[in-house]
Each structure stands twice: as C-alpha cells, then as structure tokens.
Design a protein around this motif. Structure first.
Motif, mmCIF file in Angstrom:
data_model
loop_
_atom_site.group_PDB
_atom_site.id
_atom_site.type_symbol
_atom_site.label_atom_id
_atom_site.label_comp_id
_atom_site.label_asym_id
_atom_site.label_seq_id
_atom_site.Cartn_x
_atom_site.Cartn_y
_atom_site.Cartn_z
ATOM 1 N N GLY A 129 0.822 -1.207 0.000
ATOM 2 C CA GLY A 129 0.000 0.000 0.000
ATOM 3 C C GLY A 129 0.853 1.253 0.000
ATOM 4 O O GLY A 129 1.858 1.338 -0.693
ATOM 5 N N ARG A 130 0.450 2.205 0.806
ATOM 6 C CA ARG A 130 1.167 3.479 0.776
ATOM 7 C C ARG A 130 2.541 3.392 1.433
ATOM 8 O O ARG A 130 3.307 4.347 1.407
ATOM 9 C CB ARG A 130 0.327 4.565 1.423
ATOM 10 C CG ARG A 130 0.132 4.349 2.911
ATOM 11 C CD ARG A 130 -0.612 5.524 3.492
ATOM 12 N NE ARG A 130 -1.152 5.170 4.786
ATOM 13 C CZ ARG A 130 -1.208 6.016 5.796
ATOM 14 N NH1 ARG A 130 -0.754 7.232 5.653
ATOM 15 N NH2 ARG A 130 -1.715 5.629 6.938
ATOM 16 N N TYR A 131 2.841 2.240 2.058
ATOM 17 C CA TYR A 131 4.168 2.089 2.652
ATOM 18 C C TYR A 131 5.162 1.470 1.677
ATOM 19 O O TYR A 131 6.333 1.338 1.971
ATOM 20 C CB TYR A 131 4.095 1.258 3.930
ATOM 21 C CG TYR A 131 3.224 1.911 4.970
ATOM 22 C CD1 TYR A 131 3.644 3.082 5.591
ATOM 23 C CD2 TYR A 131 1.972 1.390 5.295
ATOM 24 C CE1 TYR A 131 2.838 3.718 6.512
ATOM 25 C CE2 TYR A 131 1.169 2.027 6.217
ATOM 26 C CZ TYR A 131 1.598 3.184 6.823
ATOM 27 O OH TYR A 131 0.809 3.817 7.733
ATOM 28 N N ALA A 132 4.671 1.055 0.513
ATOM 29 C CA ALA A 132 5.558 0.423 -0.472
ATOM 30 C C ALA A 132 6.361 1.472 -1.240
ATOM 31 O O ALA A 132 6.325 1.531 -2.461
ATOM 32 C CB ALA A 132 4.750 -0.448 -1.424
ATOM 33 N N ILE A 133 7.074 2.304 -0.509
ATOM 34 C CA ILE A 133 7.926 3.312 -1.150
ATOM 35 C C ILE A 133 9.364 2.791 -1.121
ATOM 36 O O ILE A 133 9.710 1.991 -0.250
ATOM 37 C CB ILE A 133 7.825 4.678 -0.424
ATOM 38 C CG1 ILE A 133 8.085 4.507 1.081
ATOM 39 C CG2 ILE A 133 6.457 5.301 -0.660
ATOM 40 C CD1 ILE A 133 8.149 5.820 1.841
ATOM 41 N N PRO A 134 10.214 3.205 -2.068
ATOM 42 C CA PRO A 134 11.570 2.651 -2.132
ATOM 43 C C PRO A 134 12.367 2.831 -0.842
ATOM 44 O O PRO A 134 13.187 1.968 -0.502
ATOM 45 C CB PRO A 134 12.233 3.415 -3.287
ATOM 46 C CG PRO A 134 11.204 4.286 -3.882
ATOM 47 C CD PRO A 134 9.908 4.116 -3.175
ATOM 48 N N GLU A 135 12.125 3.910 -0.109
ATOM 49 C CA GLU A 135 12.858 4.098 1.147
ATOM 50 C C GLU A 135 12.617 2.923 2.088
ATOM 51 O O GLU A 135 13.527 2.457 2.768
ATOM 52 C CB GLU A 135 12.418 5.396 1.857
ATOM 53 C CG GLU A 135 12.943 6.666 1.236
ATOM 54 C CD GLU A 135 12.068 7.157 0.085
ATOM 55 O OE1 GLU A 135 11.127 6.431 -0.304
ATOM 56 O OE2 GLU A 135 12.327 8.252 -0.431
ATOM 57 N N ILE A 136 11.350 2.457 2.129
ATOM 58 C CA ILE A 136 11.005 1.387 3.063
ATOM 59 C C ILE A 136 11.344 0.016 2.498
ATOM 60 O O ILE A 136 11.902 -0.829 3.189
ATOM 61 C CB ILE A 136 9.500 1.470 3.443
ATOM 62 C CG1 ILE A 136 9.274 2.718 4.300
ATOM 63 C CG2 ILE A 136 9.053 0.216 4.187
ATOM 64 C CD1 ILE A 136 7.845 2.929 4.745
#
Lengths: 285, 105
Positions: free
Chosen positions: B70-77
C-alpha cells in the motif's frame, strides 16, 4: 542454461551455507555474518549482476526461497519462545523491568537519525527498531566462547535480552499490522490490530489455562507423528495469524512458549533443530 | 533477503552516524544499568560491550520492511531500509564480537 533448474540453484545455495558455516566455525565466529555474505555474493545483486545465473533466478527457486525464509523466521521465533524463561521473568521481574526500561533508550539514536535523514515517521520507527535490538544468537554464542556464562555480567546481559525479546514481539505485532495492511484509515488499522490482538489473547489464554492440551497434542510414541504434529500445529497457527494480519513470527513465539512448557521440550528441540537451522540459513538468500 | 547493498552509497553518512551513536548508546545504557545493580567496573564494561552486537532480529525487521504494501511500499522502506539493516548488522556483528574478545584480555 544453468539457471533453468531450480534444484541446482537450491543445491548451490545450501553448499554456500555449508561453506559459510564451515568458515564461521574455523574462525570461531558466529555464522550470521558469513551467511549474509554468502547470500550477497550468490544473489541477484552479487553474481547476478555479472552473469545470467544467480540463486533465485528461476521463479521456482525464487518462490521456494521466499517461503523458506518465512519458515526460517517462524522456526527462529518458535525456538526463541521455547527457550524463553518465564521463570526468570517471574523471579527477576523487578530487575528486568529496570534494565529493560533503560535499554529502551536505544530506540532513540535510530529514530532521531532516521527521521533527520528521511523526514518519515515510519522509516524512523523501522530504523529505530533495527538499531534497538541486540542479537540473542550472537551474544549467547560469544558468552559461551569466552567462558563468561554464569558470571554476574552474563546474567545481566541475559536479563536484558529477555526484556528485548518481549519488546520485539510487541514491536513486530504493531509494525506488521501497520505496514502489511492495505488499510489507510486509522479506524480500519485499529480494527485490524484489534482482531489480531484478539487472536493472540485466545492463544495466550490457552497457554495459561489449558497447558495440558499442548501436552496431549504432542503425546505419541512415534517420533514421525511427533514431528508432523508439532510442525503442523506451528504452521497452522502461523498461517491463521497471517490471514488475520498478525505477524507469523509473533504467533510462532507464543506456540514456542506453549510447547516449551510441556514435558516434550528436549525432544522438540532435538527433532526440530535441523528445520530451524536449514530454513534459518535460507532466510539470508 | 534480496538486498542491493550498493544502495548504501546514498546513505553512507546515516550509516556511519548510526553505527557510532548506537554503539555509544548501547555501551552506556548497559554499563550504567550494570553499575546500578552494583557490578564492579570491569564486569559493567563487559556488559556494555556485550550488548553491542546486532543480528537476526534487525534482519527480521528489515525483511518485514521489504514486504511493505500500500502506501508504505515506497523505495525508502522496501529497498533503502533493508540495505541499511544488512550493512548495519554486518558492521555491528563484527564490531560487537571483536570488542567482546578485546574485553576478555
């Protein structure tokens, strides 16, 4: 061509683990850094950059490694639960609470520096956790290697680790409820966490009120049926936990506590250790 | 765990600051905790260096981070945090065990 046979890739992987473990024992060090390096070298970002072949290049091998790694975490936490000393926690709770609370300060450097660099609360919370938690596995090994076990300083360290084990179980439940769910509104995340917690409460209820169930579950003369029942129960509980959005690792930890309190503890440790070690190794790939 | 270690090029300062800060934090929290319970200075120092090693749990957190949705699937994470964790654990694993051996003398 080499990359078309998943079993070949898995063979290469296990050989690499064997070599890593061999090197670790030769240098008398923990195997964790050696496994990390084996995984790095043979993975897509190691030799995979140079050749077409790497461990996990076929979808078959890739899926196996994914699920194997998950089993590795499950078995690791299951064993941690089995050796988790409720007795020590009860007897030294005052002391554990004091040193453990001071130890919580170690969340600070990761959270602060993480937030400074990324300006993101979730990233800061992740880095905080990674930096907070010491390694039970490596520290216990070092204590034995240096002959420090059963000294006052070893007791201090082990008491800290008991607290950290509990802290990380809570941390993982919260974290997986947040980052593994598609939900975005606070209400739905909270109800998600609520369902997961209810499952945990039921599990803990059985552990405390009906310990004889676990004893009976594992009571069989056949060592084959014994393994199947034990692994079957672990797998089922971990799976249900995942369906409910709870960390499978946390569920496995509590099953470990329940099984650890039965009269079958020694037999379980002996019968399941090779699973723990094998899948624990795959976790690094 | 599939992690591109080259990603740490971008976060080298973060990594170094965290290694130094977290080593000092663990050392002093453990040292003073031990002192509080009246261990002598030598034993307290051992507790201090003994707790520095990080390992399997940090990597489990990293594995979870890599699977964020979801919205946490960003490259930083999903990428940077796992790469940070792997390099951090490698350094702390070696640093911690070496310091413990050093304290044994």
């Amino acid at each position: 061509m080499l990359g078309e046979v998943p079993i070949f890739e898995l063979g290469v992987m296990i050989v690499a683990l064997a070599l890593g473990a061999g090197a670790a024992s030769y240098f008398n060090k923990s195997d964790i850094p050696f496994f990390i390096i084996s995984g790095m070298i043979l993975g897509p970002f190691g030799i995979g950059r140079l050749w077409e072949f790497h461990v996990g290049s076929t979808t078959g091998a890739e899926h196996f490694i994914e699920i194997g790694a998950e089993l590795g975490i499950i078995f690791l936490l299951f064993f941690m639960g089995m050796s988790f000393s409720l007795k020590k926690l009860r007897e030294h709770r005052g002391k554990i609470a004091v040193v453990g609370t001071i130890d919580l300060l170690n969340f600070a450097p990761g959270i602060l520096v993480g937030y400074l660099f990324f300006q993101d609360i979730v990233v800061a919370f992740l880095i905080g956790g990674i930096v907070y938690i010491s390694s039970s596995a490596v520290i216990s090994k070092s204590l034995m290697d240096l002959g420090w076990e059963s000294t006052p300083e070893a007791d201090q360290m082990l008491e800290r680790l008991v607290f950290e084990d509990l802290a990380i179980v809570i941390y993982l439940s919260v974290l997986s409820a947040v980052i593994l769910s598609e939900e975005t509104s606070v209400v739905s995340i909270l109800s998600h966490v609520g369902v997961a917690m209810l499952f945990l409460v039921i599990l803990i209820f059985f552990i405390y009120m009906k310990p004889e169930y676990f004893n009976r579950l594992l009571k069989t003369r056949s060592s084959e049926i014994f393994v199947l029942r034990a692994v079957g129960f672990i797998g089922l509980v971990a799976g249900v936990a995942m369906i409910l959005g709870l960390s499978e690792a946390v569920a496995a930890f509590f099953v470990g506590i329940a099984f650890g309190a039965t009269e079958h503890l020694a037999k379980l440790q002996q019968a399941l250790y090779s699973f723990r070690y094998l899948f624990g190794g795959i976790f690094f790939f | 765990m599939r992690t591109d270690l080259l990603l740490i090029r971008g976060i080298l300062p973060l990594l170094l600051i965290v290694v130094v800060a977290s080593t000092l934090y663990k050392y002093f929290t453990a040292y003073y905790g031990a002192k509080y319970f009246e261990l002598d200075t030598k034993s307290s120092r051992r507790v201090g260096v003994g707790m520095i090693t990080r390992g399997e749990f940090s990597l489990i957190i990293a594995a979870l981070s890599a699977e964020a949705v979801g919205r946490y699937a960003i490259p930083e994470i999903t990428e940077t945090v796992p790469a940070f964790a792997v390099s951090y654990v490698l350094m702390m694993c070696i640093l911690g065990t070496v310091l413990m051996q050093f304290m044994d003398r």
